[in-house]
Design a protein around this motif. Structure first.
Motif, PDB file in Angstrom:
ATOM      1  N   ALA A 130      20.815  39.211  57.604  1.00  0.00           N
ATOM      2  CA  ALA A 130      20.705  40.022  58.403  1.00  0.00           C
ATOM      3  C   ALA A 130      22.043  40.500  59.105  1.00  0.00           C
ATOM      4  CB  ALA A 130      19.915  39.727  59.751  1.00  0.00           C
ATOM      5  N   PRO A 131      22.125  41.756  59.565  1.00  0.00           N
ATOM      6  CA  PRO A 131      23.273  42.159  60.233  1.00  0.00           C
ATOM      7  C   PRO A 131      23.811  41.250  61.364  1.00  0.00           C
ATOM      8  CG  PRO A 131      21.835  44.064  59.925  1.00  0.00           C
ATOM      9  CD  PRO A 131      20.892  42.863  59.775  1.00  0.00           C
ATOM     10  N   GLY A 132      25.111  40.808  61.239  1.00  0.00           N
ATOM     11  CA  GLY A 132      25.709  39.840  62.221  1.00  0.00           C
ATOM     12  C   GLY A 132      25.265  38.758  62.109  1.00  0.00           C
ATOM     13  N   GLN A 133      24.691  38.218  60.754  1.00  0.00           N
ATOM     14  CA  GLN A 133      24.405  37.058  60.310  1.00  0.00           C
ATOM     15  C   GLN A 133      25.351  36.343  59.126  1.00  0.00           C
ATOM     16  OE1 GLN A 133      20.567  36.371  58.328  1.00  0.00           O
ATOM     17  NE2 GLN A 133      20.023  34.623  59.383  1.00  0.00           N
ATOM     18  N   THR A 134      25.443  35.117  59.425  1.00  0.00           N
ATOM     19  CA  THR A 134      26.390  34.506  58.322  1.00  0.00           C
ATOM     20  C   THR A 134      25.550  33.396  57.683  1.00  0.00           C
ATOM     21  OG1 THR A 134      28.369  34.577  59.523  1.00  0.00           O
ATOM     22  CG2 THR A 134      28.512  32.965  57.786  1.00  0.00           C
ATOM     23  N   ARG A 135      25.435  33.466  56.310  1.00  0.00           N
ATOM     24  CA  ARG A 135      24.875  32.407  55.716  1.00  0.00           C
ATOM     25  C   ARG A 135      25.736  31.397  54.871  1.00  0.00           C
ATOM     26  NH1 ARG A 135      19.224  32.131  56.437  1.00  0.00           N
ATOM     27  NH2 ARG A 135      18.338  33.886  55.718  1.00  0.00           N
ATOM     28  N   PHE A 136      25.416  29.980  54.882  1.00  0.00           N
ATOM     29  CA  PHE A 136      26.299  29.085  54.492  1.00  0.00           C
ATOM     30  C   PHE A 136      25.710  28.306  53.295  1.00  0.00           C
ATOM     31  CE2 PHE A 136      27.992  29.710  58.745  1.00  0.00           C
ATOM     32  CZ  PHE A 136      29.462  29.547  58.496  1.00  0.00           C
ATOM     33  N   TYR A 137      26.540  28.121  52.023  1.00  0.00           N
ATOM     34  CA  TYR A 137      26.076  27.299  50.985  1.00  0.00           C
ATOM     35  C   TYR A 137      27.064  26.203  50.612  1.00  0.00           C
ATOM     36  CZ  TYR A 137      23.553  31.783  50.871  1.00  0.00           C
ATOM     37  OH  TYR A 137      22.729  32.937  51.394  1.00  0.00           O
ATOM     38  N   ARG A 138      26.862  25.277  49.816  1.00  0.00           N
ATOM     39  CA  ARG A 138      27.812  24.363  49.338  1.00  0.00           C
ATOM     40  C   ARG A 138      27.492  24.074  48.113  1.00  0.00           C
ATOM     41  NH1 ARG A 138      26.490  18.250  51.909  1.00  0.00           N
ATOM     42  NH2 ARG A 138      24.382  18.194  51.207  1.00  0.00           N
ATOM     43  N   VAL A 139      28.654  23.860  47.141  1.00  0.00           N
ATOM     44  CA  VAL A 139      28.435  23.699  45.899  1.00  0.00           C
ATOM     45  C   VAL A 139      29.266  22.640  45.403  1.00  0.00           C
ATOM     46  CG1 VAL A 139      28.741  24.632  43.446  1.00  0.00           C
ATOM     47  CG2 VAL A 139      28.245  26.148  45.494  1.00  0.00           C
ATOM     48  N   PRO A 140      28.748  21.414  44.825  1.00  0.00           N
ATOM     49  CA  PRO A 140      29.629  20.375  44.288  1.00  0.00           C
ATOM     50  C   PRO A 140      30.552  20.660  43.003  1.00  0.00           C
ATOM     51  CG  PRO A 140      27.321  19.927  43.617  1.00  0.00           C
ATOM     52  CD  PRO A 140      27.440  21.396  44.061  1.00  0.00           C
ATOM     53  N   VAL A 141      31.710  20.491  43.338  1.00  0.00           N
ATOM     54  CA  VAL A 141      32.768  21.142  42.179  1.00  0.00           C
ATOM     55  C   VAL A 141      33.695  19.681  41.795  1.00  0.00           C
ATOM     56  CG1 VAL A 141      34.521  22.623  41.301  1.00  0.00           C
ATOM     57  CG2 VAL A 141      32.822  23.380  42.847  1.00  0.00           C
ATOM     58  N   ASP A 142      33.227  19.189  40.495  1.00  0.00           N
ATOM     59  CA  ASP A 142      34.354  18.060  40.277  1.00  0.00           C
ATOM     60  C   ASP A 142      35.591  18.204  39.903  1.00  0.00           C
ATOM     61  OD1 ASP A 142      34.335  15.119  39.940  1.00  0.00           O
ATOM     62  OD2 ASP A 142      32.403  15.152  39.181  1.00  0.00           O
ATOM     63  N   TRP A 143      36.304  16.967  39.692  1.00  0.00           N
ATOM     64  CA  TRP A 143      37.656  17.050  38.902  1.00  0.00           C
ATOM     65  C   TRP A 143      37.398  17.999  37.736  1.00  0.00           C
ATOM     66  CZ3 TRP A 143      41.489  15.907  42.400  1.00  0.00           C
ATOM     67  CH2 TRP A 143      41.023  15.210  43.344  1.00  0.00           C
ATOM     68  N   GLY A 144      38.340  18.915  37.261  1.00  0.00           N
ATOM     69  CA  GLY A 144      38.458  19.540  36.113  1.00  0.00           C
ATOM     70  C   GLY A 144      37.611  20.942  36.027  1.00  0.00           C
TER      71      GLY A 144
END
Length: 442
Positions: free
Chosen positions: A235-249
């Motif tokens: 929505a206007p003015g809204q921030t959505r947050f996500y997280r992604v596991p990223v391993d070595w390499g």
């Protein structure tokens, strides 16, 4: 007595688990407004000081809350040893409905008591001039020979400075502060001294098979994602947050796309802002896209595989890819979109690709937040945030404790019934004294 003792052991386990459920974090720490940021409820409030001699201490492994006004330069302090790399991040959260300008932002630096700057980072609003959470970190890294000015053990200052234009809103920004230390390297493993020069930069084939997944309201509530195409709304003015596991390499590629909206064709420059932050909440990269009611997408720049030695690169986007763990993607839609397209959310698609074979980490012992575990991958697969995973784990413990308690009661009642039947076969026998124990009966 044995039955009572067993029951006594189970009951506290159930009670403790139920108390843990009752104590789970909620939404009470959200800021007001349509784009409400949910702070970590475990955060301890600290006050920044204008004089470093009055600075309050930040605790390693903990989250803290503070605030900063326009033009302020606030000190906090941390205690460091002479072996460990350390990071202090600051998430600045402007008030919803306020005004920010190009160049407004924060600078975070870590300094020794002689005011030598050990490491610093900054975050600003740049061309996307609308309020949203922004993050930056400062760091102290120990040099190989241990003789640099910032290598000694002792007290270090953390200085947070806010830059705001006269046209910007004068309200204080909330701060969410984190102080973390990096694990020691494996015994006998030398510290690398140079960043890799060559790495794959071609974007991978976009993932297919769209699935729905709703983003969180803060870093604390960020929704887990893995490689895939994910449908959401913003929505206007809204921030959505996500997280992604990223391993070595491994490398992460991210693209955000807005769907069409037929209410208007008004052109809004830099209406969609996308940012990527590393596991210590150090800023990695950002991108923006304009919007005119037609479908539009924007991709983050290609980034190197996660490697310890990336920290020695002069480019901040490469240097920030220095450890494995959860990488955070945030997407914000300009509040001004509501003036022409209404307040309703607009379709958002995230395409996430994690490429490369995972490698073993460089640390001795537990990597903490600077590693990827099987549980992390499960949370990404199921879309869990950290508090959802904690709640799920606690409910599992409650269920196990409940089943254990129920088993004890059923076994006890069965034993009493068997004893009663045997005694009933004897001449003049009576049931066991007092009938079934009250704790077992209905």
């Amino acid at each position: 007595m044995k039955r009572q003792a067993s029951r006594g052991r189970v009951a506290p386990a159930v009670a403790a688990a139920m108390c843990a459920v009752a104590a789970l974090p909620g939404q009470a720490h959200a800021a007001a407004g349509p784009g409400a940021y949910v702070f970590d409820p475990a955060a301890r409030t600290v006050r920044g000081a204008e004089s470093n001699s009055e600075a309050q201490e930040l605790t390693a492994g903990s989250v803290h809350r503070s605030s900063i006004k326009p033009g302020e330069k606030l000190y906090y302090r941390v205690d460091l040893d002479d072996r460990t790399d350390a990071y202090v991040s600051a998430v600045a959260v402007p008030k919803a409905g306020g005004q920010v300008a190009y160049g407004d932002g924060i600078t975070v630096s870590m300094r020794n008591l002689d005011d030598t700057r050990c490491g610093s980072g900054d975050a600003s609003f740049e061309s996307a001039e609308f309020p949203r959470p922004i993050a930056a970190y400062a760091y102290r890294t120990v040099e190989k020979d241990g003789t640099a000015p910032c290598d000694a053990a002792g007290t270090y200052n953390v200085l947070i400075e806010r830059e705001s234009k006269p046209t910007s809103s004068p309200a204080a920004w909330d701060l969410e502060l984190r102080f973390v230390t990096e694990p020691a390297l494996k015994s006998g493993q030398a510290r690398p001294t140079e960043a890799p020069e060559n790495w794959p930069s071609a974007s991978p084939t976009p993932p297919t098979g769209q699935q729905k997944r709703s983003g969180g309201s803060s870093y604390y509530e960020a929704t887990g994602l893995e490689t895939g195409e994910w449908a959401d709304t913003v929505a206007p003015g809204q921030t959505r947050f996500y997280r992604v596991p990223v391993d070595w390499g491994q490398q992460i590629f991210a693209t955000a796309a807005l769907s069409n909206d037929n209410k208007s064709t008004e052109y809004l420059g830099n209406a969609l802002a996308v940012a990527l932050d590393n596991p210590a909440l150090g800023h990695v990269d950002d991108a923006t896209a304009s919007y005119s009611g037609k479908p539009v997408s924007v991709a983050l720049s290609p980034l190197p595989p996660v490697a310890y030695e990336n920290r020695y690169d002069s480019a901040s986007t490469i240097s920030a890819m220095r450890f494995a763990g959860w990488y955070y993607v945030s997407v914000t839609l300009d509040p001004a979109v509501a003036d022409h397209y209404g307040d309703d959310p607009i379709g958002l698609t995230l395409r996430i690709s994690v490429r490369g074979e995972a490698r073993s980490g460089p640390y001795a012992g537990d990597a903490g937040i600077f590693g990827v575990t099987g549980d992390d991958r499960d949370m990404a697969r199921s879309g869990q945030s950290a508090p959802q995973a904690a709640k799920s784990g606690t409910m599992t413990m409650v269920a196990a404790a409940g089943i254990g308690a129920g088993s004890v009661l059923v076994l006890g009642l069965g034993a009493w019934t068997l004893l009663a039947r045997r005694r009933a076969t004897a001449p003049g026998a009576t049931p066991p004294y007092g009938g079934p124990p009250q704790a077992w009966g209905g």
